[in-house]
Scaffold this active site. Structure first.
Site, PDB file in Angstrom:
ATOM      1  N   TYR A   1       0.820  -1.228   0.000  1.00  0.00           N
ATOM      2  CA  TYR A   1       0.000   0.000   0.000  1.00  0.00           C
ATOM      3  C   TYR A   1       0.847   1.268   0.000  1.00  0.00           C
ATOM      4  O   TYR A   1       0.319   2.357   0.089  1.00  0.00           O
ATOM      5  CB  TYR A   1      -0.910   0.024   1.223  1.00  0.00           C
ATOM      6  CG  TYR A   1      -2.006  -0.996   1.132  1.00  0.00           C
ATOM      7  CD1 TYR A   1      -1.710  -2.338   1.296  1.00  0.00           C
ATOM      8  CD2 TYR A   1      -3.319  -0.629   0.858  1.00  0.00           C
ATOM      9  CE1 TYR A   1      -2.689  -3.301   1.190  1.00  0.00           C
ATOM     10  CE2 TYR A   1      -4.302  -1.583   0.754  1.00  0.00           C
ATOM     11  CZ  TYR A   1      -3.985  -2.914   0.919  1.00  0.00           C
ATOM     12  OH  TYR A   1      -4.947  -3.868   0.807  1.00  0.00           O
TER      13      TYR A   1
ATOM     14  N   LYS B   1       3.457 -14.091   5.813  1.00  0.00           N
ATOM     15  CA  LYS B   1       3.722 -15.035   4.721  1.00  0.00           C
ATOM     16  C   LYS B   1       5.247 -15.218   4.650  1.00  0.00           C
ATOM     17  O   LYS B   1       5.872 -15.133   3.592  1.00  0.00           O
ATOM     18  CB  LYS B   1       3.127 -14.441   3.435  1.00  0.00           C
ATOM     19  CG  LYS B   1       3.081 -15.360   2.250  1.00  0.00           C
ATOM     20  CD  LYS B   1       2.140 -16.528   2.399  1.00  0.00           C
ATOM     21  CE  LYS B   1       2.387 -17.526   1.282  1.00  0.00           C
ATOM     22  NZ  LYS B   1       1.967 -18.891   1.599  1.00  0.00           N
TER      23      LYS B   1
ATOM     24  N   ASP C   1      -1.886 -18.163   4.735  1.00  0.00           N
ATOM     25  CA  ASP C   1      -2.844 -19.065   4.077  1.00  0.00           C
ATOM     26  C   ASP C   1      -3.417 -20.066   5.078  1.00  0.00           C
ATOM     27  O   ASP C   1      -4.617 -20.368   5.062  1.00  0.00           O
ATOM     28  CB  ASP C   1      -2.214 -19.787   2.873  1.00  0.00           C
ATOM     29  CG  ASP C   1      -0.796 -20.253   3.131  1.00  0.00           C
ATOM     30  OD1 ASP C   1      -0.032 -19.499   3.760  1.00  0.00           O
ATOM     31  OD2 ASP C   1      -0.451 -21.366   2.729  1.00  0.00           O
TER      32      ASP C   1
ATOM     33  N   ASP D   1      -5.997  -6.827   5.107  1.00  0.00           N
ATOM     34  CA  ASP D   1      -7.092  -6.409   4.243  1.00  0.00           C
ATOM     35  C   ASP D   1      -7.969  -7.623   3.901  1.00  0.00           C
ATOM     36  O   ASP D   1      -9.193  -7.631   4.101  1.00  0.00           O
ATOM     37  CB  ASP D   1      -6.494  -5.793   2.964  1.00  0.00           C
ATOM     38  CG  ASP D   1      -7.523  -5.075   2.124  1.00  0.00           C
ATOM     39  OD1 ASP D   1      -8.705  -5.066   2.515  1.00  0.00           O
ATOM     40  OD2 ASP D   1      -7.154  -4.536   1.069  1.00  0.00           O
TER      41      ASP D   1
END
Ligand code: NAP
Length: 428
Positions: free
Chosen positions: A172, A239, A293, A317
């Site tokens: 972002y 991640k 995930d 998000d």
């Protein structure tokens, strides 16, 4: 006298009318927020359905504060302008006037309805601009189920989390270079020079910064919140298995901060297994981490094992909307953007312009954002009063069209009618 002195230092605004009564919030030397009994709170009513929602919500806030504190405390509302209304007040293409930003700085805590995202023009998104200008680095999204709300899972009530999403970095940051541009070519060349790796020349390129500074302050905010509210764990979601120096570093810096600043209060998952046979000792806050995930699966399969979550911007998000869907959608999802001694509370849905002026849509998201705001002010009793009243109202089947169309036997309420029912259900 103290209040008068503080009022005297307030700047003169051009279009904003400061209420006759009330004071600005302030921050003490130790960083704690000082909340007067009559704090002046800037509000942006919002575009589209914003005015309907705001009118309904403000009635609930005022009634709850009045009924909880019997006139000793009061919120002094001060309208500030952004979005379409600001264009009317300040002139065309003025989506976020400097005066509005100044008022947010001066009064520290503000609340807003949804705002139109301008198409074209100099500002990408008013919401993103507000976060960046005021360095509101934690996006806080509590997600829980309200009894009676239709949800896609069998036991939606098992999910009760508060998500802290880093608000200023990651993809972002706006550092993107379009395919074929000089800048993209230069960066592709630099990558080859530094790593020997060739990127396809027709690539667009984006940069994902994740800093130690921003990670530590976000994780600190999540840990403080969890300790204050007696929550049982903070999960760092990342991640890091793939993106080692951004997402993986987020995890490492998160643990580092937790043991450095909160050693006596926290236990890491590793320590829990090494020393306590996998059981969290009484009175300790568990700090653990999950790969993003896997976290999506975990929230569906074992939702009650998670509590406060701290994560990077893009993960946050996706995760906050997925979690909200799990308990019946965004209609009742509140949001807060919080920095150091400054915060903007907001509805998480958009302006739903096709329903503007119809007194129809659900004001729940702004009302629950106000609940978060009251908690931030330390007015927990009023916040709890509203939450219980909402639980009762929805539990009784008094709901707006969005829930009504999915709930058998419910009673259809207008936007103001729903707010009125909440007010009727406030404890006296
Ligand atoms: P939206 O305004 O959220 O509306 C999409 C649909 O969601 C509505 O048609 C309605 O569904 C439902 N909905 C939204 N708010 C509701 C409420 N309070 N009560 C009940 N149902 C509600 O999304 P959009 O149409 O994509 O965006 C419109 C404008 O809002 C755009 O300019 C967008 O950029 C902006 N936006 C602002 C924010 C913000 O200020 N935080 C956030 C998102 C979007 P049904 O049609 O099924 O009834």
């Amino acid at each position: 006298m103290r209040g008068f002195a503080r009022r005297k230092t307030l700047p003169d605004y051009k279009h904003i009318r400061v209420p006759d009564q009330g004071e600005a919030l302030s921050v003490a030397a130790d960083g704690s927020l000082q909340v007067p009994d009559k704090p002046i709170i800037p509000f942006i009513e919002g575009d589209g359905t914003g005015p309907d929602i705001w009118k309904a919500a403000v009635g609930v806030f005022d009634a709850a504060v009045e009924q909880t504190y019997g006139g000793e405390r009061r919120l002094q509302w001060m309208e500030v302008f952004a979005g379409e209304k600001a264009n009317g007040v300040y002139g065309p293409d003025t989506w976020l006037p400097e005066e509005t930003n100044q008022a947010i700085r001066d009064f520290r805590v503000a609340i807003k309805g949804p705002l139109t995202t301008p198409v074209g023009g100099g500002i990408r998104s008013i919401n993103v601009a507000l976060r960046q200008i005021h360095d509101l680095y934690s996006c806080v999204r509590p997600v829980r189920w309200f009894q009676g709300v239709p949800a896609p899972v069998k036991e939606p009530g098992l999910l009760d989390i508060v998500l802290f999403r880093e608000n200023t970095e990651d993809v972002y940051s706006g550092l993107e270079f379009s395919e074929g541009s000089d800048d993209a070519r230069k960066i592709i060349g630099l990558v080859e020079e530094l790593t020997g790796r060739k990127l396809r020349p027709d690539s667009g390129v984006g940069i994902k910064p994740v800093s130690r500074t921003a990670t530590r302050r976000l994780v600190r905010a999540a840990l403080r919140y969890a300790l204050e509210k007696n929550r049982k764990s903070v999960t760092l979601v990342h991640k890091g298995n793939i993106q080692k120096f951004t997402e993986g570093a987020f995890r490492d810096w998160g643990y580092e901060l937790a043991v450095e600043e909160f050693r006596d209060q926290v236990i890491t998952e590793q320590e829990m297994w090494d020393k306590h046979d996998g059981k969290c000792p009484q009175g300790k806050l568990l700090v653990q981490d999950r790969i993003a995930d896997a976290m999506f699966q975990q929230l569906l399969l074992r939702p009650d094992e998670y509590d406060v979550i701290a994560t990077t911007n893009l993960n946050g998000d996706y995760l906050s909307d997925a979690a909200a869907a799990q308990v019946g959608g965004l209609g009742l999802a509140p949001g807060a953007n919080i920095g150091d001694g400054i915060a903007v509370f907001e509805a998480t849905h958009g302006t739903a312009p096709k329903y503007a002026g119809q007194d129809k849509v659900n004001p729940g998201s702004v009302i629950l954002s106000g609940v978060l705001m009251l908690e931030y002010l330390g007015w927990d009793e009023a916040a709890r009063n509203i939450t219980v009243a909402i639980e009762k109202t929805i539990g009784d089947g008094d709901v707006t069209y969005d829930l009504h169309r999915q709930m058998k036997g419910a009673t259809l309420k207008s936007c103001s009618g729903f707010a009125g029912a909440i007010i009727d259900n406030l404890a006296t």
